[in-house]
Design an enzyme around this catalytic site. Structure first.
Site, PDB file in Angstrom:
ATOM      1  N   ASP A  32       0.845  -1.200   0.000  1.00  0.00           N
ATOM      2  CA  ASP A  32       0.000   0.000   0.000  1.00  0.00           C
ATOM      3  C   ASP A  32       0.879   1.248   0.000  1.00  0.00           C
ATOM      4  O   ASP A  32       0.567   2.256  -0.615  1.00  0.00           O
ATOM      5  CB  ASP A  32      -0.879   0.042   1.262  1.00  0.00           C
ATOM      6  CG  ASP A  32      -1.810  -1.146   1.322  1.00  0.00           C
ATOM      7  OD1 ASP A  32      -1.790  -1.946   0.365  1.00  0.00           O
ATOM      8  OD2 ASP A  32      -2.540  -1.265   2.332  1.00  0.00           O
ATOM      9  N   PHE A  35       2.179   1.843  -3.401  1.00  0.00           N
ATOM     10  CA  PHE A  35       1.068   2.293  -4.237  1.00  0.00           C
ATOM     11  C   PHE A  35       0.797   3.784  -3.989  1.00  0.00           C
ATOM     12  O   PHE A  35       0.693   4.575  -4.914  1.00  0.00           O
ATOM     13  CB  PHE A  35      -0.190   1.468  -3.950  1.00  0.00           C
ATOM     14  CG  PHE A  35      -1.358   1.856  -4.817  1.00  0.00           C
ATOM     15  CD1 PHE A  35      -1.562   1.233  -6.041  1.00  0.00           C
ATOM     16  CD2 PHE A  35      -2.233   2.858  -4.419  1.00  0.00           C
ATOM     17  CE1 PHE A  35      -2.622   1.610  -6.859  1.00  0.00           C
ATOM     18  CE2 PHE A  35      -3.294   3.235  -5.228  1.00  0.00           C
ATOM     19  CZ  PHE A  35      -3.492   2.605  -6.458  1.00  0.00           C
ATOM     20  N   SER A  81     -37.943  -2.180 -15.671  1.00  0.00           N
ATOM     21  CA  SER A  81     -37.757  -3.028 -14.485  1.00  0.00           C
ATOM     22  C   SER A  81     -38.327  -4.411 -14.803  1.00  0.00           C
ATOM     23  O   SER A  81     -38.861  -4.629 -15.890  1.00  0.00           O
ATOM     24  CB  SER A  81     -38.418  -2.404 -13.271  1.00  0.00           C
ATOM     25  OG  SER A  81     -39.792  -2.335 -13.495  1.00  0.00           O
ATOM     26  N   LEU A  82     -38.201  -5.319 -13.872  1.00  0.00           N
ATOM     27  CA  LEU A  82     -38.641  -6.690 -14.124  1.00  0.00           C
ATOM     28  C   LEU A  82     -39.986  -6.935 -13.468  1.00  0.00           C
ATOM     29  O   LEU A  82     -40.297  -6.328 -12.446  1.00  0.00           O
ATOM     30  CB  LEU A  82     -37.630  -7.673 -13.539  1.00  0.00           C
ATOM     31  CG  LEU A  82     -36.225  -7.649 -14.125  1.00  0.00           C
ATOM     32  CD1 LEU A  82     -35.344  -8.657 -13.402  1.00  0.00           C
ATOM     33  CD2 LEU A  82     -36.266  -7.954 -15.606  1.00  0.00           C
ATOM     34  N   ASP A 115     -29.869  -6.363  -3.973  1.00  0.00           N
ATOM     35  CA  ASP A 115     -30.763  -5.356  -3.411  1.00  0.00           C
ATOM     36  C   ASP A 115     -29.991  -4.049  -3.249  1.00  0.00           C
ATOM     37  O   ASP A 115     -29.448  -3.757  -2.200  1.00  0.00           O
ATOM     38  CB  ASP A 115     -31.285  -5.849  -2.057  1.00  0.00           C
ATOM     39  CG  ASP A 115     -32.442  -5.000  -1.571  1.00  0.00           C
ATOM     40  OD1 ASP A 115     -32.949  -4.175  -2.352  1.00  0.00           O
ATOM     41  OD2 ASP A 115     -32.842  -5.169  -0.405  1.00  0.00           O
ATOM     42  N   ARG A 134     -31.084   5.155 -12.352  1.00  0.00           N
ATOM     43  CA  ARG A 134     -32.271   4.751 -13.083  1.00  0.00           C
ATOM     44  C   ARG A 134     -33.257   5.912 -13.226  1.00  0.00           C
ATOM     45  O   ARG A 134     -33.860   6.094 -14.273  1.00  0.00           O
ATOM     46  CB  ARG A 134     -32.943   3.593 -12.338  1.00  0.00           C
ATOM     47  CG  ARG A 134     -34.206   3.132 -12.985  1.00  0.00           C
ATOM     48  CD  ARG A 134     -34.639   1.774 -12.439  1.00  0.00           C
ATOM     49  NE  ARG A 134     -35.697   1.254 -13.267  1.00  0.00           N
ATOM     50  CZ  ARG A 134     -36.974   1.600 -13.142  1.00  0.00           C
ATOM     51  NH1 ARG A 134     -37.327   2.461 -12.212  1.00  0.00           N
ATOM     52  NH2 ARG A 134     -37.881   1.110 -13.947  1.00  0.00           N
ATOM     53  N   GLU A 170     -25.956  -3.178 -10.644  1.00  0.00           N
ATOM     54  CA  GLU A 170     -26.544  -2.791  -9.369  1.00  0.00           C
ATOM     55  C   GLU A 170     -25.422  -2.345  -8.432  1.00  0.00           C
ATOM     56  O   GLU A 170     -24.416  -3.047  -8.283  1.00  0.00           O
ATOM     57  CB  GLU A 170     -27.245  -4.029  -8.789  1.00  0.00           C
ATOM     58  CG  GLU A 170     -28.259  -3.721  -7.744  1.00  0.00           C
ATOM     59  CD  GLU A 170     -29.622  -3.326  -8.313  1.00  0.00           C
ATOM     60  OE1 GLU A 170     -29.781  -3.225  -9.555  1.00  0.00           O
ATOM     61  OE2 GLU A 170     -30.523  -3.101  -7.497  1.00  0.00           O
ATOM     62  N   TYR A 223     -25.794  -6.758 -17.499  1.00  0.00           N
ATOM     63  CA  TYR A 223     -26.643  -6.638 -18.680  1.00  0.00           C
ATOM     64  C   TYR A 223     -26.032  -5.636 -19.654  1.00  0.00           C
ATOM     65  O   TYR A 223     -25.821  -4.490 -19.307  1.00  0.00           O
ATOM     66  CB  TYR A 223     -28.026  -6.171 -18.211  1.00  0.00           C
ATOM     67  CG  TYR A 223     -29.085  -6.044 -19.272  1.00  0.00           C
ATOM     68  CD1 TYR A 223     -29.158  -6.923 -20.349  1.00  0.00           C
ATOM     69  CD2 TYR A 223     -30.045  -5.039 -19.182  1.00  0.00           C
ATOM     70  CE1 TYR A 223     -30.154  -6.804 -21.302  1.00  0.00           C
ATOM     71  CE2 TYR A 223     -31.051  -4.913 -20.121  1.00  0.00           C
ATOM     72  CZ  TYR A 223     -31.096  -5.792 -21.185  1.00  0.00           C
ATOM     73  OH  TYR A 223     -32.082  -5.664 -22.113  1.00  0.00           O
ATOM     74  N   LYS A 285     -33.487 -15.329 -16.484  1.00  0.00           N
ATOM     75  CA  LYS A 285     -33.410 -14.715 -17.814  1.00  0.00           C
ATOM     76  C   LYS A 285     -33.356 -15.799 -18.878  1.00  0.00           C
ATOM     77  O   LYS A 285     -32.675 -16.819 -18.691  1.00  0.00           O
ATOM     78  CB  LYS A 285     -32.142 -13.855 -17.922  1.00  0.00           C
ATOM     79  CG  LYS A 285     -32.085 -12.739 -16.906  1.00  0.00           C
ATOM     80  CD  LYS A 285     -30.760 -11.987 -16.924  1.00  0.00           C
ATOM     81  CE  LYS A 285     -30.772 -10.927 -15.832  1.00  0.00           C
ATOM     82  NZ  LYS A 285     -29.497 -10.260 -15.643  1.00  0.00           N
ATOM     83  N   CYS A 427     -25.710  14.442  30.684  1.00  0.00           N
ATOM     84  CA  CYS A 427     -26.646  13.326  30.496  1.00  0.00           C
ATOM     85  C   CYS A 427     -25.814  12.036  30.509  1.00  0.00           C
ATOM     86  O   CYS A 427     -24.906  11.882  29.680  1.00  0.00           O
ATOM     87  CB  CYS A 427     -27.375  13.537  29.171  1.00  0.00           C
ATOM     88  SG  CYS A 427     -28.520  12.223  28.735  1.00  0.00           S
TER      89      CYS A 427
HETATM   90  S1  IVH Z   1     -31.604  -7.698 -15.084  1.00  0.00           S
HETATM   91  C1  IVH Z   1     -34.367  -5.454 -18.377  1.00  0.00           C
HETATM   92  N1  IVH Z   1     -30.317  -8.869 -13.137  1.00  0.00           N
HETATM   93  O1  IVH Z   1     -33.773  -5.565 -10.116  1.00  0.00           O
HETATM   94  C2  IVH Z   1     -34.058  -5.572 -16.922  1.00  0.00           C
HETATM   95  N2  IVH Z   1     -31.641  -6.961 -12.599  1.00  0.00           N
HETATM   96  O2  IVH Z   1     -36.902  -4.868 -11.184  1.00  0.00           O
HETATM   97  C3  IVH Z   1     -32.650  -5.932 -16.659  1.00  0.00           C
HETATM   98  N3  IVH Z   1     -31.542  -6.316 -10.225  1.00  0.00           N
HETATM   99  O3  IVH Z   1     -34.028  -2.848 -12.310  1.00  0.00           O
HETATM  100  C4  IVH Z   1     -32.398  -6.173 -15.225  1.00  0.00           C
HETATM  101  N4  IVH Z   1     -30.164  -7.910  -9.597  1.00  0.00           N
HETATM  102  O4  IVH Z   1     -32.118  -2.885 -10.588  1.00  0.00           O
HETATM  103  C5  IVH Z   1     -31.159  -7.866 -13.476  1.00  0.00           C
HETATM  104  N5  IVH Z   1     -29.069 -10.006 -11.527  1.00  0.00           N
HETATM  105  C6  IVH Z   1     -29.903  -9.003 -11.867  1.00  0.00           C
HETATM  106  C7  IVH Z   1     -30.383  -8.076 -10.920  1.00  0.00           C
HETATM  107  C8  IVH Z   1     -31.264  -7.058 -11.324  1.00  0.00           C
HETATM  108  C9  IVH Z   1     -30.868  -6.852  -9.215  1.00  0.00           C
HETATM  109  C10 IVH Z   1     -32.448  -5.141 -10.108  1.00  0.00           C
HETATM  110  C11 IVH Z   1     -32.318  -4.135 -11.216  1.00  0.00           C
HETATM  111  C12 IVH Z   1     -33.652  -4.114 -11.902  1.00  0.00           C
HETATM  112  C13 IVH Z   1     -34.559  -4.653 -10.852  1.00  0.00           C
HETATM  113  C14 IVH Z   1     -35.690  -5.403 -11.471  1.00  0.00           C
END
Ligand code: IVH
Length: 678
Positions: A32, A35, A81-82, A115, A134, A170, A223, A285, A427
């Site tokens: 370190d 570095f 979103s999914l 998450d 987003r 994420e 993705y 997927k 206190c």
């Molecule tokens: S794929 C077209 N993969 O979950 C959508 N999403 O509601 C592509 N998320 O908006 C998303 N882990 O923020 C994908 N392994 C993962 C994920 C992931 C978390 C989040 C992402 C997305 C939301 C889905």
């Protein structure tokens, strides 16, 4: 002789490779210290020749930019979103919908659902150019400077990447970093974040990127979007991402039917408890891009992917009462006492209500039935009230107006959720909190006094102010004791201070006189003055008198110091009690002014020594390295004939041991090092 431009390019590449070795491969090849030296060299060159700063400069990893306002940017492709599912039956329905549209066989890829916060990052010719949140899916905030501090997001790619593409992922905050962050916030009187996701989102929106860098965010990228991408399946695309230098999902499984998806889900519903970050489900997927295209999307979601959300177990139980706990910095936390109830394998009796805002939002009434939930996280969460069961005459539960410990009237900062007791000098929990903070590792580092001993000193009326530590004598301390009351199995016990303990305590206190001003300033426990702010204040004002007499405007000239911090510093030095404490600390000989760097060393026992640190120690490896540097030594990562000795912890690597033996380099233990430094 290289030109300045060439030198900058060379250092940039070299440091980026070292960062990659350290963060992605977990295999550093320089120390370190080395570095930091190279990084400082690059920073200096960049300062002199800003025109040659490279777009992937590693200096961006440590931050430095201040963004007053995040520009709104339109996404190239909208961020969908999914769809969510919560049951196996819905997963089977998802599979059936797909089979209706696609006749040939379908392969799925299962991943974890991180998450955190979705992020979109654009790469042009292999260089990261923009990172956008987003937002509403169409427009997001440009948070490029902040995302550049995250080591798992590469600044420049390797290999055969396409010239232009966008990648989604994420941003998460690992549990260990979350805990450190919340502890630091509590230390300076800021309300803790409720969960890692909130903390990650708060961090990403910070205006100062250097602070973002310190938070330790992480990212998984999963993705890719672009034209003419060089592969045909999702699985392959992830392998490519990895080659280009991205941190991709840790867990991915290709499966050929929905039952295997369900099996994967069951495995991770259990295994997630062992992860160092939160996941709230899994994502499924369709692997083939051709099939993805055939399936298309609805207005909101792609048809080729779905999220399965883990169920949080939920029960309803009766509210018995609300307690209010006063923390070390005076923050008052409401805690609900509940009729004991079984939930996800434990009995829940209490649950935090976090703060007045959360409590008001729930609109609690006496004897209410509350819904309590527990997902992957350890702490149960109150998520709502069963209104159908509310008694007609039940009165609302109001947040207290006065401190339950000292009776002072409570205060609330408008912009913050936390309510606090302002009586910080009288206190009890706050006095103890100040004492504990003062001796803590990052402050005065008096490790012969732990929290338990401080409590004994406080209970025996020996210390009620930080300056009292320096008045302690062996006579005061010898024989003082604490009774530990009997509990079910054990009889009453008495702990008393014997000679050796007393000697250690007094030596520790004496040694703390050498602690540099910036840490003394942090140790004073001025509300909102954390470790970093203390450093900046010490550097700017150089001594405590200049700081104490500074006007609000002068204080706000210091980077990081806004209205709230400045007011808090002024309030602190307006208190007579605090001024008296400073006078007493000065008389005792504490460092109340900055010294030059050389004088900040604790000793020069290790001067000229290069030391290799290997294995696991009783404290973190960073702490060990810090100790070595404070005593004039230098740490290096690999053993050579120039190595002075190897510091070996548990599980020292066998290769290192062999090499040290063959070069006759001494190997010493942590205990031996500590003995040397004493
Ligand atoms: S794929 C077209 N993969 O979950 C959508 N999403 O509601 C592509 N998320 O908006 C998303 N882990 O923020 C994908 N392994 C993962 C994920 C992931 C978390 C989040 C992402 C997305 C939301 C889905």
């Amino acid at each position: 002789m290289l030109s300045a431009e060439e030198q900058i390019k060379k250092l940039t590449d070299e440091l980026n490779q070292h960062n990659y070795n350290y963060y992605m491969l977990d295999n550093p090849v320089i120390s370190d210290f080395e570095f930091d030296k190279l990084l400082r060299e690059l920073m200096n060159l960049e300062k002199t020749y800003p025109e040659y700063v490279q777009p992937d400069s590693p200096t961006q990893r440590v931050g430095g930019t201040i963004t007053k306002h995040f520009a709104s940017v339109k996404h190239i492709y909208p961020m969908l979103s999914l769809g969510n599912t919560y049951s196996e039956a819905e997963l089977v329905e998802f599979d059936s919908r797909i089979k209706e549209l696609i006749t040939e066989s379908v392969e799925y890829v299962c991943e974890l659902k991180y998450d955190g916060l979705a992020i979109s990052v654009v790469y042009e010719n292999g260089v990261m150019v923009r990172a956008v949140t987003r937002g509403d899916g169409v427009h997001g905030d440009d948070v490029t400077a902040n995302v550049k501090t995250i080591h798992s997001v590469p600044l420049r790619l390797k290999g055969d990447f396409p010239p232009l593409f966008e990648i989604r992922g994420e941003i998460i905050l690992p549990h260990d970093r979350f805990e450190i962050l919340n502890r630091e916030r509590e230390d300076i009187g800021e309300p803790p974040f409720a969960n890692p996701r909130n903390a990650a989102s708060g961090s990403l929106k910070l205006q100062e990127s250097a602070e973002v860098a310190r938070r330790g965010l992480d990212c998984r990228l999963y993705y890719v979007l672009g034209e003419n991408l060089p592969y045909t399946t999702h699985y392959e695309s992830i392998q490519k991402l990895k080659e280009w230098g991205f941190r991709v999902p840790d867990v991915m499984q290709k499966v050929s039917n929905i039952q295997q998806v369900i099996d994967f889900m069951h495995v991770w519903d259990k295994e997630r408890k062992k992860l160092n970050y939160d996941i709230d489900g899994i994502v499924i997927k369709v692997n083939s891009f051709a099939q993805q295209q055939q399936l298309g999307r609805t207005a909101k979601n792609p048809r080729w992917a779905i999220a399965y959300k883990f169920k949080a177990e939920k029960v309803a139980t009766k509210l018995l009462s609300v307690d209010y706990q006063v923390g070390r910095t005076g923050i008052v936390t409401p805690v609900a006492n509940l009729q004991p109830v079984a939930l996800a394998g434990t009995i829940v009796k209490r649950a935090t209500l976090h703060n007045a805002d959360v409590m008001h939002a729930l609109d609690l009434h006496q004897n209410d039935y509350l819904f309590v939930e527990k997902g992957g996280e350890i702490i149960p969460k109150i998520v709502g009230v069963d209104l159908a069961k509310r008694e007609a005459a039940a009165q609302p539960v109001a947040f207290i107006s006065h401190c339950p410990e000292c009776g002072a009237e409570l205060k609330k900062n408008e912009e913050e959720a936390g309510t606090f007791c302002p009586n910080d000098t009288h206190c009890n929990p706050q006095i103890k909190g100040k004492l504990e903070h003062f001796i803590s590792r990052k402050a005065m580092n008096i490790d012969s006094l732990g929290e338990g001993k401080v409590e004994i000193l406080f209970d025996n009326h020996l210390v009620k102010n930080i300056a009292d530590f320096y008045q302690l004598t062996a006579q005061n301390l010898l024989g003082i004791e604490k009774k530990i009351p009997a509990d079910g199995n054990k009889p009453e016990r008495v702990i008393s201070f014997r000679e050796k303990t007393v000697e250690n305590i007094l030596t520790g206190i004496q040694q703390s006189l050498k602690v540099p001003f910036e840490r003394v300033l942090f140790a004073l426990g001025i509300r909102y003055v954390g470790e970093t702010t203390a450093k900046k204040l010490a550097k700017h004002f150089q001594n405590i008198d200049a700081l104490a007499s500074a006007t609000k405007e002068e204080l706000m000239e210091v980077e990081d110091v806004g209205d709230r911090v400045a007011d808090s510093i002024i309030d602190f030095f307006n208190e007579t009690d605090n001024l008296e404490t400073v006078v007493r600390l000065r008389q005792s000989g504490l460092q109340l002014a900055s010294l030059s760097f050389d004088n900040q060393l604790l000793s020069n026992i290790l001067q000229g020594k290069s030391i290799v640190v290997s294995g696991v120690f009783s404290v973190s490896r960073d702490e060990i390295k810090n100790q070595i540097e404070l005593h004039g030594g230098k740490t290096v990562s690999s053993i050579s004939k120039n190595t002075s000795f190897v510091l070996a912890g548990d599980n020292m690597g066998p290769e290192k041991k062999k090499k040290a033996d063959s070069l006759h380099i001494p190997i010493i233990s942590e205990t031996e090092l500590n003995a040397m430094l004493k």
